[in-house]
Enzyme design. Structure first.
Site, mmCIF file in Angstrom:
data_model
loop_
_atom_site.group_PDB
_atom_site.id
_atom_site.type_symbol
_atom_site.label_atom_id
_atom_site.label_comp_id
_atom_site.label_asym_id
_atom_site.label_seq_id
_atom_site.Cartn_x
_atom_site.Cartn_y
_atom_site.Cartn_z
ATOM 1 N N GLU A 176 49.014 33.375 41.342
ATOM 2 C CA GLU A 176 50.014 34.439 41.302
ATOM 3 C C GLU A 176 51.431 33.938 41.016
ATOM 4 O OE1 GLU A 176 47.510 34.347 43.475
ATOM 5 O OE2 GLU A 176 46.866 36.364 44.071
ATOM 6 N N TRP A 236 47.429 45.054 45.147
ATOM 7 C CA TRP A 236 46.607 44.288 44.195
ATOM 8 C C TRP A 236 47.026 42.830 44.235
ATOM 9 C CZ3 TRP A 236 47.619 41.093 40.024
ATOM 10 C CH2 TRP A 236 46.486 40.612 39.350
ATOM 11 N N ASP A 255 48.104 40.009 46.197
ATOM 12 C CA ASP A 255 48.170 39.683 47.615
ATOM 13 C C ASP A 255 49.373 38.821 47.971
ATOM 14 O OD1 ASP A 255 45.864 41.096 48.201
ATOM 15 O OD2 ASP A 255 44.563 39.391 47.770
ATOM 16 N N ASP A 272 38.028 45.467 44.931
ATOM 17 C CA ASP A 272 37.259 44.712 43.939
ATOM 18 C C ASP A 272 36.061 45.513 43.459
ATOM 19 O OD1 ASP A 272 38.926 42.470 44.177
ATOM 20 O OD2 ASP A 272 37.751 41.668 45.836
#
Length: 798
Positions: free
Chosen positions: A633, A487, A489, A365
């Site tokens: 996601e 990237w 997760d 990050d």
């Protein structure tokens, strides 16, 4: 529905209705002393760390989400009525109560009026200090004399350690010792054991904070939450405030709070001022000294102006005037401010991030967060960049988190092999060149810095080690392993599954490495990079290109993800845009990939991360189905990725589509439709509900996100096209075809450039002519040697 407006001249967002859909917040202070405050004065303060230094209590996911906070209550001595200086927590009917909140850069002003009494409270943290100021003015707008009592209120943490304070109740309710010394509250914890200022991570040590009032006489106090509130009461109706009198009780254990009572008598039209001071240290030492310092209330005004000047100065290096007012508000104030706040606090302190599980500087990050602020704070960013480079271990991988207050390069334990994330160190290939291009400090590549665990190397060698980390952990298709995460997760490709996204990151890394080798005249490393890049390019073309778009990766047994034949997650956003950004895609492939992004992933509120969402695919690899379809996601709109799509479209010269994508998620564009996003319309967020969600368009997790840096970077360097390079500043706009003119101010290596871009032909990209101080230069790169101290630049597109 609209709850406020942008005051661009003051660099403020003005909230005119306090009943916002969510608590709309702001940040105060620095990485030494930080604070979060909402439009209703909710939030908390912390010292050095939101997880290890939170001395004000906050209850995450509470209703409302920002309570408790930093409150001032008023009690009318004649009528017995009471209210708060902010609409909440008392919550008087809005038909009787008017409240306006002005969130600024490092300060917040809440002005309220109720039944003839106006209050204005300005909250800020003075520069380089470890305390906050509540600058308060009370005005009697009634036609009769008013007699009031004012009560400050803060709920203190029993322990500065957030986990203990929220969960270890059988411990933390026995360690607070509260005192009121000469009208100054001393909030002490573990006071019978030594203070350990050189060992911040040690949670069991003596600590103190103070609360004081300057400019008014303290006539009462309370330091016990239950005594202040009363049984079965809330912050909306504290017993002490209702009675109009403090108990003068010093708490011993249990739940500490801080309340100071002052008396105000106001003639019609009269105003009275006082300041509340809250910070780190003992009441009879730091507290007394601070009260003395602010005994002249004009001191508060001077300190507030210093904060404004300091923050605004950081924003002067880049400004723009475009045909789009919401975009201007983003560029000139809120986009850079959001990026600066995110740079400061990573993902460690907000109304969402508790600091418990994400304290410190997350590696992947933080290394990305440089991109949005490099022009504004190059020296500070350079120091932080060195810190993060020393968070790389000698294997080439990286520590998942760097704790700046305790990081010890050369002595940190390296992660276990199964703990490595495949993308961490590859973000250095975005950050390091950005720093060198901004500053012109080519020698930085040769600076020797230690690894986190052992050994040391030049920055250039650190970069090579990052590449070798991926090469040494590659699978049968010649693509890097996904490891514990890549990237995303929720993708667990593991020690043998391969990530196409990381392969594209690796391609960019090699491209950058070759460029740097040429800068350093290192022929050996240039040839090495070219050889490795050629092999990787072959593997990407053979195993990642899927005919119409680029795949996402492979399971260890060869099962494909993000391929046309996949029933779920057949197309992902990341590999399409990064194939363009990295240069892996041919022109034909780039257009096909991005056209399919538009076909399958584009929505009114941004680009989905993948489509269709997952419900049945192997849970051991695809953890996305932890989330409901359309969320995060799992087919949600992940805002972090939107800037990448804007960049990719701009690289293809498609300014209309780049701008369309930007506007679909730009917070300021939704200011008059705030009920859709619900969160702050002045800062970006982590994710938005996608089209598979019944809450399509709702946005969540504002402020601290890679969305901030990538959005600002995409706007300034790819839409406006003002892009630093090693040898100068390139002007290469990619804009909507209906924009006829825009102006940009840019400070570059201490030279000032006023840039006018004219697009009379109505195109999207292309520079026909560039005039520097009236003289035409060849191409669109302005070298530092050609620049004066102040420069006028005219760019004619065509």
């Amino acid at each position: 529905m609209q709850y406020g407006y942008f005051d661009d001249q003051a660099r403020e967002y003005v909230i005119t209705r306090p009943d916002t859909p969510k608590s709309w917040s702001n940040y105060l202070g620095s990485t030494e002393y930080g604070a979060i405050i909402t439009n209703n004065a909710g939030g908390y303060s912390f010292y050095k760390s939101g997880g290890m230094g939170r001395f004000m209590r906050i209850r995450f996911n509470a209703v409302p989400m920002d309570q408790p906070g930093r409150y001032i209550y008023f009690h009318d001595q004649d009528s017995g009525d009471f209210w708060s200086a902010s609409w909440q927590p008392v919550g008087k009917p809005l038909s009787d109560f008017r409240s306006v909140c002005r969130h600024g850069t490092g300060y917040t002003i809440i002005t309220s009026e109720y039944r003839g009494i106006e209050s204005e409270v300005t909250y800020f943290v003075p520069l380089d200090r470890t305390f906050e100021v509540w600058k308060t003015r009370i005005t009697n707008k009634d036609n009769r004399k008013r007699k009031l009592h004012a009560f400050t209120y803060v709920e203190y943490a029993g322990s500065w350690n957030a986990i203990d304070d929220l969960l270890n109740i059988q411990y933390v309710q026995y360690i607070a010792t509260m005192k009121c010394i000469n009208g100054i509250i001393d909030h002490g914890t573990n006071i019978n054991i030594p203070e350990m200022p050189d060992n911040f991570k040690e949670k069991d040590q003596g600590r103190h904070t103070f609360q004081a009032v300057a400019g008014a006489k303290v006539i009462g106090f309370d330091t016990d939450r239950e005594r202040f509130l009363g049984p079965y009461r809330t912050y909306a109706n504290p017993l002490v405030v209702e009675k109009g009198q403090c108990n003068n009780h010093e708490a011993y254990g249990d739940n500490p709070c801080g309340c100071l009572q002052v008396e105000l008598e106001l003639a019609p039209g009269e105003s009275k001022d006082f300041v509340v001071l809250l910070g780190i240290g003992k009441a009879d030492v730091e507290g007394r000294r601070t009260v003395s310092e602010f005994s002249d209330l004009k001191k508060a005004d001077k300190e507030l102006n210093r904060v404004k000047d300091y923050c605004h100065q950081k924003m002067q290096g880049f400004s723009a005037s475009t045909p789009d007012d919401p975009l201007n508000s983003t560029i000139n104030t809120w986009g850079i401010y959001n990026s600066l706040v995110t740079f400061a606090w990573s993902r460690a302190a907000s109304l969402i991030y508790s600091g418990i599980d994400r304290d410190g500087l997350g590696y992947r990050d933080t290394v990305q967060d440089f991109l949005g602020v490099m022009h504004a704070i190059p020296e500070e960013a350079g120091k932080r960049l060195e810190l993060m480079i020393t968070g790389q271990v000698s294997t080439g991988g990286a520590m998942p988190v760097v704790l700046p207050f305790s990081h010890d390069p050369g002595s940190e334990p390296a992660p276990k092999e199964e703990e490595y994330r495949s993308d961490d160190s590859l973000w250095l290939f975005n950050a390091i060149p950005a720093y060198v291009k901004e500053t012109g400090n080519i020698k930085f590549f040769l600076k020797i810095l230690p690894y986190a665990d052992k050994g040391e190397a030049t920055v250039f060698s650190h970069m090579k080690r990052a590449i070798e980390f991926s090469l040494e952990r590659s699978g049968k298709h010649g693509l890097p392993y996904g490891l514990s995460a890549d990237w995303n997760d929720c993708l667990r490709f593991g020690q043998r599954g391969e990530s196409a996204f990381v392969a594209l990151q690796l391609r960019l890394a090699l491209k950058v490495y070759i460029e740097v080798a040429r800068l350093l005249n290192d022929n050996k490393e240039e040839k090495w990079g070219i050889t490795v890049l050629s092999k990787l390019d072959d593997n990407i073309q053979k195993y990642v290109w899927n005919g119409e778009w680029f795949m996402r990766g492979y399971r260890s047994d060869g099962m494909k993800f993000g391929a046309r034949e996949c029933p779920e997650g057949k197309i992902f956003l990341n590999p399409q845009v990064w194939a363009v950004i990295s240069g892996a895609a041919t022109n034909e492939q780039a257009k096909s990939a991005l056209d399919n992004v538009n076909k399958y992933l584009a929505t009114d509120y941004g680009l989905m991360l993948c489509d269709p969402p997952y419900t049945d695919t192997d849970y051991n690899i695809i953890r996305s189905q932890l989330f409901n379809p359309g969320l995060k996601e799992n087919g949600g709109i992940f805002i972090h990725t939107q800037g990448w799509a804007v960049i990719a479209e701009a690289m293809l010269g498609r300014g209309n589509r780049a701008y369309q994508y930007l506007k679909s998620y730009l917070p300021a564009a939704f200011n008059s439709m705030a009920e859709i996003r619900e969160i702050e319309p002045y800062v970006v967020c982590q994710s938005t509900h996608g089209k598979y969600s019944p809450g399509f368009g709702k946005s969540r997790i504002p402020w601290l996100s890679g969305s901030a840096t990538w959005t600002f970077y995409a706007i300034t360097q790819y839409i406006l096209g003002i892009r630093p390079e090693y040898n100068g500043l390139r002007i290469d706009p990619c804009i909507p075809s209906n924009w006829k003119e825009l102006k940009v101010h840019r400070t570059f290596r201490k030279k000032k450039l006023d840039i006018t871009i004219r697009n009379q032909k109505g195109i999207e990209k292309g520079v026909q002519q560039l005039l520097l101080n009236g003289t035409e230069i060849k191409g669109n790169l302005i070298t530092p040697g050609d620049m004066l101290e102040k420069n006028d630049v005219l760019v004619l597109m065509g």
